[in-house]
Design an enzyme around this catalytic site. Structure first.
Site, PDB file in Angstrom:
ATOM      1  N   SER A  12      35.868  43.092  47.725  1.00 43.04           N
ATOM      2  CA  SER A  12      35.603  41.662  47.504  1.00 43.04           C
ATOM      3  C   SER A  12      35.514  40.998  48.870  1.00 43.04           C
ATOM      4  O   SER A  12      35.991  41.547  49.869  1.00 43.04           O
ATOM      5  CB  SER A  12      36.779  41.065  46.724  1.00 43.04           C
ATOM      6  OG  SER A  12      36.731  39.649  46.746  1.00 43.04           O
ATOM      7  N   TYR A  16      45.856  40.042  44.788  1.00 44.44           N
ATOM      8  CA  TYR A  16      44.435  40.397  44.815  1.00 44.44           C
ATOM      9  C   TYR A  16      43.962  40.635  46.254  1.00 44.44           C
ATOM     10  O   TYR A  16      43.305  41.640  46.550  1.00 44.44           O
ATOM     11  CB  TYR A  16      43.636  39.275  44.155  1.00 44.44           C
ATOM     12  CG  TYR A  16      42.179  39.570  43.923  1.00 44.44           C
ATOM     13  CD1 TYR A  16      41.755  40.296  42.812  1.00 44.44           C
ATOM     14  CD2 TYR A  16      41.199  39.107  44.807  1.00 44.44           C
ATOM     15  CE1 TYR A  16      40.415  40.556  42.593  1.00 44.44           C
ATOM     16  CE2 TYR A  16      39.853  39.360  44.594  1.00 44.44           C
ATOM     17  CZ  TYR A  16      39.465  40.086  43.478  1.00 44.44           C
ATOM     18  OH  TYR A  16      38.132  40.339  43.268  1.00 44.44           O
TER      19      TYR A  16
HETATM   20  P1  NAD Z   1      35.253  41.842  34.510  1.00 47.72           P
HETATM   21  O1  NAD Z   1      36.548  41.325  33.969  1.00 47.72           O
HETATM   22  O2  NAD Z   1      33.980  41.470  33.836  1.00 47.72           O
HETATM   23  O3  NAD Z   1      35.301  43.410  34.661  1.00 47.72           O
HETATM   24  C1  NAD Z   1      36.464  44.123  34.934  1.00 47.72           C
HETATM   25  C2  NAD Z   1      36.316  45.451  34.284  1.00 47.72           C
HETATM   26  O4  NAD Z   1      37.504  46.187  34.507  1.00 47.72           O
HETATM   27  C3  NAD Z   1      36.125  45.345  32.776  1.00 47.72           C
HETATM   28  O5  NAD Z   1      35.209  46.319  32.344  1.00 47.72           O
HETATM   29  C4  NAD Z   1      37.520  45.620  32.251  1.00 47.72           C
HETATM   30  O6  NAD Z   1      37.500  46.146  30.944  1.00 47.72           O
HETATM   31  C5  NAD Z   1      37.987  46.647  33.267  1.00 47.72           C
HETATM   32  N1  NAD Z   1      39.429  46.805  33.304  1.00 47.72           N
HETATM   33  C6  NAD Z   1      40.394  45.869  33.423  1.00 47.72           C
HETATM   34  N2  NAD Z   1      41.601  46.436  33.358  1.00 47.72           N
HETATM   35  C7  NAD Z   1      41.400  47.768  33.212  1.00 47.72           C
HETATM   36  C8  NAD Z   1      42.253  48.885  33.073  1.00 47.72           C
HETATM   37  N3  NAD Z   1      43.589  48.751  33.062  1.00 47.72           N
HETATM   38  N4  NAD Z   1      41.701  50.110  32.923  1.00 47.72           N
HETATM   39  C9  NAD Z   1      40.358  50.259  32.898  1.00 47.72           C
HETATM   40  N5  NAD Z   1      39.499  49.235  33.018  1.00 47.72           N
HETATM   41  C10 NAD Z   1      40.014  48.011  33.174  1.00 47.72           C
HETATM   42  O7  NAD Z   1      35.232  41.372  36.046  1.00 47.72           O
HETATM   43  P2  NAD Z   1      34.154  41.604  37.208  1.00 47.72           P
HETATM   44  O8  NAD Z   1      33.981  40.272  37.842  1.00 47.72           O
HETATM   45  O9  NAD Z   1      32.968  42.338  36.744  1.00 47.72           O
HETATM   46  O10 NAD Z   1      35.015  42.488  38.237  1.00 47.72           O
HETATM   47  C11 NAD Z   1      34.700  43.837  38.564  1.00 47.72           C
HETATM   48  C12 NAD Z   1      35.194  44.123  39.974  1.00 47.72           C
HETATM   49  O11 NAD Z   1      34.513  43.292  40.897  1.00 47.72           O
HETATM   50  C13 NAD Z   1      36.686  43.851  40.170  1.00 47.72           C
HETATM   51  O12 NAD Z   1      37.255  44.846  40.986  1.00 47.72           O
HETATM   52  C14 NAD Z   1      36.686  42.504  40.873  1.00 47.72           C
HETATM   53  O13 NAD Z   1      37.838  42.320  41.641  1.00 47.72           O
HETATM   54  C15 NAD Z   1      35.435  42.637  41.723  1.00 47.72           C
HETATM   55  N6  NAD Z   1      34.868  41.360  42.181  1.00 47.72           N
HETATM   56  C16 NAD Z   1      34.389  40.435  41.307  1.00 47.72           C
HETATM   57  C17 NAD Z   1      33.834  39.258  41.802  1.00 47.72           C
HETATM   58  C18 NAD Z   1      33.246  38.182  40.888  1.00 47.72           C
HETATM   59  O14 NAD Z   1      32.882  37.104  41.370  1.00 47.72           O
HETATM   60  N7  NAD Z   1      33.079  38.418  39.610  1.00 47.72           N
HETATM   61  C19 NAD Z   1      33.803  39.033  43.172  1.00 47.72           C
HETATM   62  C20 NAD Z   1      34.310  40.006  44.032  1.00 47.72           C
HETATM   63  C21 NAD Z   1      34.834  41.171  43.529  1.00 47.72           C
END
Ligand code: NAD
Length: 257
Positions: free
Chosen positions: A139, A152
């Site tokens: 991130s 985080y």
């Molecule tokens: P999201 O909530 O849509 O996706 C998270 C995924 O992780 C989902 O598929 C969820 O089911 C899965 N998950 C959660 N807990 C779990 C567990 N215990 N075991 C297995 N799977 C699990 O969120 P996202 O925004 O798509 O985030 C995905 C990644 O991207 C994360 O690591 C997040 O930190 C990172 N990220 C997101 C953003 C953003 O703006 N959305 C920005 C930077 C980084």
């Protein structure tokens, strides 16, 4: 670029960025294992949908990324893992002295330790083939900080450090490891927050996105899940053979500030 014949395992991929990554790797020809902690008919239906759209093999394997043994079992169940994308992640926002201990532990386990366990299980498979790609979804918070996101930010900085160590331990073996650092990405979760933010600030959609939600993202535009997926696919291409141990920001200029 063709990833035909490769198997990719993408953790936390039944929604958001992971799902976007799964689509882009499948589009490039890889067989894909998608994952989350649930085991619902719609999870398996999603795998069938991606398979039909891109003409590749896609399986859904349930595994809870907060459990180290389950992380290792996911790689074993996949049977092959040429490309490992550690994407599963959760968030919680609170001041350090009020941060619930169970949330701290869960964020560290899912966002950081899971990558250690899956990588440890996948590297022998990659070494056996003399080719592998580990891409960790970190991130902008792997490079910078915000208040109230202690777990985080600590976990994501840890992911960036762990990616560098993985790169050093695999250098020259046909295996690379890098971290992708997204800024704000338009996922269903973020989309769902827009109406509330509009109401709270009395602003229209466009203004609340630009002035409030993307205040730290100089482009004032969200990245898309397809753009994150495309970046991961690029890191899996031959052009990226010598890119290892580094970070690629997809953040509209956030970390340039
Ligand atoms: P999201 O909530 O849509 O996706 C998270 C995924 O992780 C989902 O598929 C969820 O089911 C899965 N998950 C959660 N807990 C779990 C567990 N215990 N075991 C297995 N799977 C699990 O969120 P996202 O925004 O798509 O985030 C995905 C990644 O991207 C994360 O690591 C997040 O930190 C990172 N990220 C997101 C953003 C953003 O703006 N959305 C920005 C930077 C980084």
């Amino acid at each position: 670029m063709s990833l035909a014949g490769k198997t990719a395992v993408v953790t936390g991929s039944n929604s958001g960025i992971g799902l976007g990554v799964a689509h882009e790797l499948a589009r490039a020809g890889a067989d894909v294992v998608i994952n989350s902690f649930t085991d619902r008919p719609e999870d398996h239906a999603l795998a069938a949908e991606i398979a039909a759209e891109h003409g590749v093999n896609v399986r859904y394997i349930q595994a809870d990324m907060s459990d180290g043994a389950a992380c290792r079992a996911l790689i074993a169940a996949a049977g092959a893992c040429d490309i490992l994308v550690n994407n599963a992640g959760i968030q919680h926002v609170a001041a350090i002295e009020e941060f619930p201990i169970d949330k701290w532990n869960a964020i560290l386990a899912i966002n950081l330790s899971s990558a250690f366990h899956t990588t440890a299980a996948a590297l022998p498979l990659m070494r056996a083939k003399g080719w592998g790609r580990v891409v960790n979804v970190a991130s902008a918070h792997g490079l910078t900080a915000s208040p109230y996101k202690s777990a985080y930010v600590a976990a994501k900085h840890g992911v960036v450090g762990f990616s560098k160590v993985t790169a050093l331990e695999t250098a020259g073996q046909g295996i690379t490891c890098n971290a992708v650092c997204p800024g704000y990405v338009l996922t269903p979760l973020v989309e769902a927050q827009i109406p509330d933010q509009m109401k709270k600030h009395g602003m229209d959609r466009e203004t609340v996105i630009k002035e409030v939600m993307l205040e730290r993202q100089p482009s004032r535009q969200f990245a898309t899940t397809a753009q994150i997926g495309g970046t991961v696919a690029f890191l899996c291409s031959a052009a990226a053979d010598q890119i290892t141990g580094t970070t690629i920001s997809v953040d509209g200029g956030w970390t340039a500030l």
